[in-house]
Write a protein that holds these residues in place. Structure first.
Motif, PDB file in Angstrom:
ATOM      1  N   LYS A   1     -25.162 102.810 -57.577  1.00 55.92           N
ATOM      2  CA  LYS A   1     -24.858 104.148 -57.044  1.00 55.92           C
ATOM      3  C   LYS A   1     -23.990 104.887 -58.071  1.00 55.92           C
ATOM      4  CE  LYS A   1     -22.463 105.736 -52.892  1.00 55.92           C
ATOM      5  NZ  LYS A   1     -21.857 105.271 -51.633  1.00 55.92           N
ATOM      6  N   PRO A   2     -24.268 106.183 -58.341  1.00 55.86           N
ATOM      7  CA  PRO A   2     -23.510 106.840 -59.416  1.00 55.86           C
ATOM      8  C   PRO A   2     -22.011 106.950 -59.111  1.00 55.86           C
ATOM      9  CG  PRO A   2     -25.021 108.393 -58.330  1.00 55.86           C
ATOM     10  CD  PRO A   2     -25.284 107.049 -57.739  1.00 55.86           C
ATOM     11  N   ASP A   3     -21.236 106.806 -60.163  1.00 57.48           N
ATOM     12  CA  ASP A   3     -19.799 107.055 -60.072  1.00 57.48           C
ATOM     13  C   ASP A   3     -19.632 108.553 -60.318  1.00 57.48           C
ATOM     14  OD1 ASP A   3     -17.126 107.342 -60.393  1.00 57.48           O
ATOM     15  OD2 ASP A   3     -16.989 106.147 -62.237  1.00 57.48           O
ATOM     16  N   ALA A   4     -19.238 109.284 -59.285  1.00 54.30           N
ATOM     17  CA  ALA A   4     -19.266 110.750 -59.382  1.00 54.30           C
ATOM     18  C   ALA A   4     -18.216 111.289 -60.346  1.00 54.30           C
ATOM     19  CB  ALA A   4     -19.097 111.362 -58.009  1.00 54.30           C
ATOM     20  N   GLY A   5     -17.187 110.508 -60.644  1.00 51.36           N
ATOM     21  CA  GLY A   5     -16.155 110.996 -61.559  1.00 51.36           C
ATOM     22  C   GLY A   5     -15.599 112.322 -61.065  1.00 51.36           C
ATOM     23  N   GLY A   6     -15.623 113.325 -61.908  1.00 48.02           N
ATOM     24  CA  GLY A   6     -15.090 114.641 -61.520  1.00 48.02           C
ATOM     25  C   GLY A   6     -16.110 115.526 -60.838  1.00 48.02           C
ATOM     26  N   GLU A   7     -17.204 114.937 -60.382  1.00 37.55           N
ATOM     27  CA  GLU A   7     -18.252 115.746 -59.753  1.00 37.55           C
ATOM     28  C   GLU A   7     -18.383 115.395 -58.269  1.00 37.55           C
ATOM     29  OE1 GLU A   7     -21.763 115.206 -62.207  1.00 37.55           O
ATOM     30  OE2 GLU A   7     -20.934 116.595 -63.695  1.00 37.55           O
ATOM     31  N   ALA A   8     -19.277 116.100 -57.593  1.00 43.07           N
ATOM     32  CA  ALA A   8     -19.523 115.805 -56.178  1.00 43.07           C
ATOM     33  C   ALA A   8     -20.676 114.809 -56.077  1.00 43.07           C
ATOM     34  CB  ALA A   8     -19.885 117.085 -55.439  1.00 43.07           C
ATOM     35  N   LEU A   9     -20.556 113.893 -55.109  1.00 44.12           N
ATOM     36  CA  LEU A   9     -21.637 112.930 -54.851  1.00 44.12           C
ATOM     37  C   LEU A   9     -22.417 113.430 -53.631  1.00 44.12           C
ATOM     38  CD1 LEU A   9     -22.689 110.134 -55.860  1.00 44.12           C
ATOM     39  CD2 LEU A   9     -21.340 109.115 -54.013  1.00 44.12           C
ATOM     40  N   VAL A  10     -23.737 113.448 -53.768  1.00 44.56           N
ATOM     41  CA  VAL A  10     -24.591 113.976 -52.700  1.00 44.56           C
ATOM     42  C   VAL A  10     -25.572 112.892 -52.270  1.00 44.56           C
ATOM     43  CG1 VAL A  10     -26.351 115.707 -52.111  1.00 44.56           C
ATOM     44  CG2 VAL A  10     -24.420 116.340 -53.584  1.00 44.56           C
ATOM     45  N   ARG A  11     -25.676 112.656 -50.947  1.00 45.36           N
ATOM     46  CA  ARG A  11     -26.711 111.760 -50.430  1.00 45.36           C
ATOM     47  C   ARG A  11     -27.967 112.596 -50.214  1.00 45.36           C
ATOM     48  NH1 ARG A  11     -27.912 110.752 -45.308  1.00 45.36           N
ATOM     49  NH2 ARG A  11     -25.908 111.495 -44.545  1.00 45.36           N
ATOM     50  N   VAL A  12     -29.025 112.234 -50.909  1.00 47.63           N
ATOM     51  CA  VAL A  12     -30.252 113.046 -50.877  1.00 47.63           C
ATOM     52  C   VAL A  12     -30.993 112.812 -49.566  1.00 47.63           C
ATOM     53  CG1 VAL A  12     -32.461 113.490 -52.021  1.00 47.63           C
ATOM     54  CG2 VAL A  12     -30.436 112.928 -53.394  1.00 47.63           C
ATOM     55  N   THR A  13     -31.332 113.902 -48.873  1.00 55.05           N
ATOM     56  CA  THR A  13     -32.104 113.806 -47.635  1.00 55.05           C
ATOM     57  C   THR A  13     -33.595 113.914 -47.946  1.00 55.05           C
ATOM     58  OG1 THR A  13     -30.291 115.089 -46.681  1.00 55.05           O
ATOM     59  CG2 THR A  13     -32.185 114.657 -45.277  1.00 55.05           C
ATOM     60  N   LEU A  14     -33.959 114.955 -48.687  1.00 55.65           N
ATOM     61  CA  LEU A  14     -35.347 115.154 -49.118  1.00 55.65           C
ATOM     62  C   LEU A  14     -35.331 115.587 -50.571  1.00 55.65           C
ATOM     63  CD1 LEU A  14     -37.004 117.347 -46.300  1.00 55.65           C
ATOM     64  CD2 LEU A  14     -37.568 114.976 -46.841  1.00 55.65           C
ATOM     65  N   SER A  15     -36.316 115.119 -51.331  1.00 49.34           N
ATOM     66  CA  SER A  15     -36.486 115.652 -52.686  1.00 49.34           C
ATOM     67  C   SER A  15     -37.933 116.100 -52.822  1.00 49.34           C
ATOM     68  CB  SER A  15     -36.115 114.614 -53.752  1.00 49.34           C
ATOM     69  OG  SER A  15     -36.945 113.470 -53.644  1.00 49.34           O
ATOM     70  N   GLY A  16     -38.133 117.096 -53.659  1.00 55.70           N
ATOM     71  CA  GLY A  16     -39.473 117.655 -53.841  1.00 55.70           C
ATOM     72  C   GLY A  16     -40.061 117.210 -55.165  1.00 55.70           C
ATOM     73  N   ILE A  17     -41.330 116.802 -55.116  1.00 53.23           N
ATOM     74  CA  ILE A  17     -42.023 116.423 -56.351  1.00 53.23           C
ATOM     75  C   ILE A  17     -42.798 117.635 -56.823  1.00 53.23           C
ATOM     76  CG2 ILE A  17     -43.788 114.935 -57.373  1.00 53.23           C
ATOM     77  CD1 ILE A  17     -43.135 112.882 -55.158  1.00 53.23           C
ATOM     78  N   CYS A  18     -42.602 118.021 -58.066  1.00 54.69           N
ATOM     79  CA  CYS A  18     -43.336 119.177 -58.570  1.00 54.69           C
ATOM     80  C   CYS A  18     -43.994 118.827 -59.893  1.00 54.69           C
ATOM     81  CB  CYS A  18     -42.446 120.407 -58.679  1.00 54.69           C
ATOM     82  SG  CYS A  18     -41.580 120.575 -60.221  1.00 54.69           S
ATOM     83  N   ASN A  19     -44.710 119.803 -60.394  1.00 54.70           N
ATOM     84  CA  ASN A  19     -45.485 119.577 -61.608  1.00 54.70           C
ATOM     85  C   ASN A  19     -44.618 119.145 -62.796  1.00 54.70           C
ATOM     86  OD1 ASN A  19     -48.230 119.638 -62.418  1.00 54.70           O
ATOM     87  ND2 ASN A  19     -47.668 121.277 -63.828  1.00 54.70           N
ATOM     88  N   THR A  20     -43.386 119.659 -62.844  1.00 56.27           N
ATOM     89  CA  THR A  20     -42.496 119.269 -63.945  1.00 56.27           C
ATOM     90  C   THR A  20     -42.254 117.762 -63.921  1.00 56.27           C
ATOM     91  OG1 THR A  20     -41.458 121.437 -63.836  1.00 56.27           O
ATOM     92  CG2 THR A  20     -40.244 119.729 -65.014  1.00 56.27           C
ATOM     93  N   ASP A  21     -42.115 117.182 -62.718  1.00 55.54           N
ATOM     94  CA  ASP A  21     -41.954 115.724 -62.616  1.00 55.54           C
ATOM     95  C   ASP A  21     -43.155 115.011 -63.231  1.00 55.54           C
ATOM     96  OD1 ASP A  21     -39.501 115.756 -61.115  1.00 55.54           O
ATOM     97  OD2 ASP A  21     -40.668 116.313 -59.360  1.00 55.54           O
ATOM     98  N   LEU A  22     -44.340 115.526 -62.890  1.00 55.49           N
ATOM     99  CA  LEU A  22     -45.561 114.894 -63.415  1.00 55.49           C
ATOM    100  C   LEU A  22     -45.598 115.028 -64.936  1.00 55.49           C
ATOM    101  CD1 LEU A  22     -48.189 116.120 -60.770  1.00 55.49           C
ATOM    102  CD2 LEU A  22     -46.727 114.098 -60.707  1.00 55.49           C
ATOM    103  N   GLU A  23     -45.203 116.214 -65.433  1.00 55.45           N
ATOM    104  CA  GLU A  23     -45.193 116.427 -66.886  1.00 55.45           C
ATOM    105  C   GLU A  23     -44.207 115.470 -67.569  1.00 55.45           C
ATOM    106  OE1 GLU A  23     -47.074 118.255 -68.762  1.00 55.45           O
ATOM    107  OE2 GLU A  23     -48.160 119.360 -67.221  1.00 55.45           O
TER     108      GLU A  23
END
Ligand SMILES: [Zn+2]
Ligand SMILES: [Zn+2]
Length: 319
Positions: free
Chosen positions: A18-40
């Motif tokens: 699990k990422p160590d968020a350090g100075g950032e925010a940690l987000v639990r992903v509910t949904l993610s979208g797959i798009c053409n850029t992912d395929l590329e």
């Protein structure tokens, strides 16, 4: 945690720390979208290695201990008065802008890291992405999702923002004639966003069932063949197909001194017909990422249909 990673030319769902968020925010992903850029990316685009995915909605798991000095994403939400502004707290539903800047250059200090030279980009450049149980982003990148917007709609904020980004790059008003080439997700979002300006929008594509999504929203559509007969009719043409034939068609459709908006990253070289651009005095503009606040505004008011763009939902555990 589970993460969908592209490494050494191989895509696999694996267990990672699990990422160590350090100075950032940690987000639990509910949904993610797959798009053409992912395929590329899985075909080598951007040379990215790591967890892919840049479209998501999630819930804040933890906030950075020391708040960042850089301007917050909330500053931009104030430009969208229809959105209520609240402090970000753990448990809150959020979406996140994908460009994370250095925080100190002029661009970042002005609150817009999209062209920061040292930026990382979620799931695309130097930063693990959203097809995972958790991700981290600077707090400034996160925007709260209005209660009225379901997770299934909120997950479209990033591509919808990219469509809204066209309005930063080209003058489009209610007396502009616009053609959008490409009936994929991006083209359908672009056509719908541009139609909200009152402009006369025509979506050009090859897939009747996809063109119907735009037709249901009152947008005129043309098949590629039919559009080919409308030479020099349009003030603005948005190329969202990413194909060389789409590029040629775009030049056919534009009238002299029109504006060509390039919305797709062409994989590999494009045969650019520079003479036509010079002779017809065409303005060519590129358009990449948009800000999230206008997109959340459109989702909140149901101004665009995004649900119809979902082709399938899968659980990350079963991949
Ligand atoms: Zn995308
Ligand atoms: Zn910067």
């Amino acid at each position: 945690m589970k993460a969908l990673r592209y490494e050494n030319q191989k895509l696999s769902m694996i267990d990672v720390v699990k990422p160590d968020a350090g100075g950032e925010a940690l987000v639990r992903v509910t949904l993610s979208g797959i798009c053409n850029t992912d395929l590329e990316i899985t075909r080598g685009y951007a040379g990215f290695q790591g967890t892919i995915g840049h479209e998501f909605v999630g819930v804040i798991e933890s906030l950075p201990e020391v708040s960042e000095a850089r301007p917050s994403g909330r500053a931009f939400i104030e430009s969208e008065p229809s959105l209520t502004v609240g402090l970000l707290t753990p448990g809150q539903r959020v979406v996140g802008e994908i460009n994370a800047g250095c925080g100190v250059c002029d661009l970042c200090r002005a609150g817009d890291p999209r062209h920061c030279e040292k930026r990382t980009v979620l799931g695309i450049v130097g930063r693990d992405g959203a097809h995972a149980e958790f991700l981290k982003l600077p707090l400034a990148n996160l925007l709260p999702v209005p209660d009225e917007v379901s997770d299934e709609r909120a997950v479209f904020t990033e591509p919808l923002a990219a469509a809204c980004g066209i309005l930063e790059r080209a003058q489009i008003t209610d007396d502009t004639s616009v053609a959008v080439i490409g009936d994929g997700k991006l083209g359908l979002l672009c056509a719908q966003v541009l139609a909200t300006t009152g402009a006369a929008v025509t979506l050009v594509g090859k897939h009747p069932h996809k063109l119907q999504i735009a037709e249901r929203r009152g947008i005129e559509t043309n098949t590629v063949n039919k559009a080919g007969l409308r030479k020099r009719e349009f003030d603005v043409v948005v190329e969202a197909s990413g194909s060389a034939t789409g590029f040629d068609l775009a030049l056919d459709l534009l009238h002299p001194r029109g504006t060509l908006v390039l919305k797709s990253t062409f994989h590999g070289a494009t045969d650019l017909n520079a003479a036509r651009i010079v002779v017809d005095e065409i303005s060519v503009v590129g358009s990449r990422c948009g800000r999230f606040a206008p997109a959340l505004g459109l989702l909140k008011t149901n101004a665009v249909d995004v649900e119809s763009l979902i082709s399938e939902e899968v659980l990350i555990e079963c991949c």
